[in-house]
Write an enzyme that holds these catalytic residues in place. Sequence first.
Site, PDB file in Angstrom:
ATOM      1  N   GLU A 232      -0.730  11.071   4.040  1.00 34.62           N
ATOM      2  CA  GLU A 232      -1.904  11.331   3.212  1.00 34.62           C
ATOM      3  C   GLU A 232      -2.399  12.767   3.323  1.00 34.62           C
ATOM      4  O   GLU A 232      -3.011  13.291   2.391  1.00 34.62           O
ATOM      5  CB  GLU A 232      -3.040  10.382   3.609  1.00 34.62           C
ATOM      6  CG  GLU A 232      -2.750   8.906   3.443  1.00 34.62           C
ATOM      7  CD  GLU A 232      -2.662   8.496   1.986  1.00 34.62           C
ATOM      8  OE1 GLU A 232      -3.380   9.085   1.157  1.00 34.62           O
ATOM      9  OE2 GLU A 232      -1.862   7.601   1.670  1.00 34.62           O
ATOM     10  N   GLU A 241      -9.311  16.854  -0.467  1.00 37.83           N
ATOM     11  CA  GLU A 241      -8.411  16.805  -1.611  1.00 37.83           C
ATOM     12  C   GLU A 241      -8.135  18.211  -2.130  1.00 37.83           C
ATOM     13  O   GLU A 241      -9.057  19.021  -2.311  1.00 37.83           O
ATOM     14  CB  GLU A 241      -9.033  15.935  -2.699  1.00 37.83           C
ATOM     15  CG  GLU A 241      -8.217  15.833  -3.962  1.00 37.83           C
ATOM     16  CD  GLU A 241      -8.831  14.869  -4.962  1.00 37.83           C
ATOM     17  OE1 GLU A 241      -8.295  14.791  -6.079  1.00 37.83           O
ATOM     18  OE2 GLU A 241      -9.812  14.198  -4.611  1.00 37.83           O
ATOM     19  N   ASN A 279     -16.707   3.729  -2.137  1.00 41.88           N
ATOM     20  CA  ASN A 279     -16.054   3.711  -0.833  1.00 41.88           C
ATOM     21  C   ASN A 279     -16.899   4.431   0.218  1.00 41.88           C
ATOM     22  O   ASN A 279     -16.983   3.996   1.370  1.00 41.88           O
ATOM     23  CB  ASN A 279     -14.678   4.366  -0.927  1.00 41.88           C
ATOM     24  CG  ASN A 279     -13.620   3.437  -1.488  1.00 41.88           C
ATOM     25  OD1 ASN A 279     -13.737   2.224  -1.398  1.00 41.88           O
ATOM     26  ND2 ASN A 279     -12.593   4.006  -2.082  1.00 41.88           N
TER      27      ASN A 279
END
Length: 379
Positions: A232, A241, A279
């Site tokens: 990831e 990100e 989330n």
Amino acid sequence: MSVSRSKRFSLRRIAFGRLAVTAALAAVLSALSTAVPAQAADGQITGLAGKCVDVAGANSANGTAVQLYECNGTAAQRWSNPGDGTLRALGKCLDVVDRSTADGAAVQLWDCTGGANQQWVVTAAHDIVNPAADKCLDVRDNNSANGTRLQIWTCTGAANQKWNAPAAGGNTPSGFVVTETQFNRMFPNRNGFYTYSGLVQALNSYPAFATTGDDTTRKREAAAFLANVSHETGGLVHIVEQNTANYPHYCDSSRPYGCPAGQAAYYGRGPIQLSWNFNYKAAGDALGIDLLGNPWLVQNDAAVAWRTGLWYWNTQSGPGTMTPHNAMVSGAGFGQTIRSINGALECDGRNPAQVQSRVAKYQEFTAVLGVSPGDNLYC
């Protein structure tokens, strides 16, 4: 609450005076060459009045005081002697303040640096000696009250300098099956943000992680988590990100709580690259942290970042049918962890190259830990 993570991107989830006793000191120094560790149960270091060496407030911050305290079995009192001369708790080292060699210099918790002020010898006579200072770990003023600060002092052989300590080569402070050396081997190019101490601190939030089942199962689960984390984040390189164009997309305005930190505030962060406002809300509620209001904590606090990764791993099934934790402890296999993390985009032939990348990293990490990877590696 459903916490789908189906929209993905490459690398996004991605612690007074007294007289020196020369004879006692000589005896201690003589013992150093043949020192053998004294034993203590559960990694505790016990001393005066049967109390424990304790990190004040269970705080892993650099400079936290190390003190005497009633033994309570918490992580703040679990110490390891990994065989490199250090004594460790909460992922950090027992350290003499300011590298002092003077009588009365306090000890504290600090990042492990390899310095002489973090080296200790546990002798057969139950002294804990800092060789650089030729002094013993000592309870200040021979006071057995909870909270009494520990220090170094000329070795006297008195009761306030006698300890039962973990054996050399013992477990890591948290009991984690991955040592710091192994962690560094797994992530040789990691970003300094992703600290081993932050991971160890975060383990307290999910005590079943990598502690369930036999030794092989525990090591496989740790390897599986870290392999997915590596995939990831590009080997624990990326904290956030990389595609900033995606940032505004992760606000589901239909949720009653909205996006109080801003439309573009809920981009992927941390080892599992937590994304979407719902989330952040669910993870924050579970961890007792306002991540909906302050999602930046995930990119600024290593322990918080690791806790969000462990939250997902231990409690969320995503597009799969079980949590990654349950997949590993039930024997369902590594493939089901992939399905729970990114199965909607990778499994069932959708992106075999990404699946293979995860599997290869898992096989590499199980080899580091000395266990076989088991069956059912693919999804």
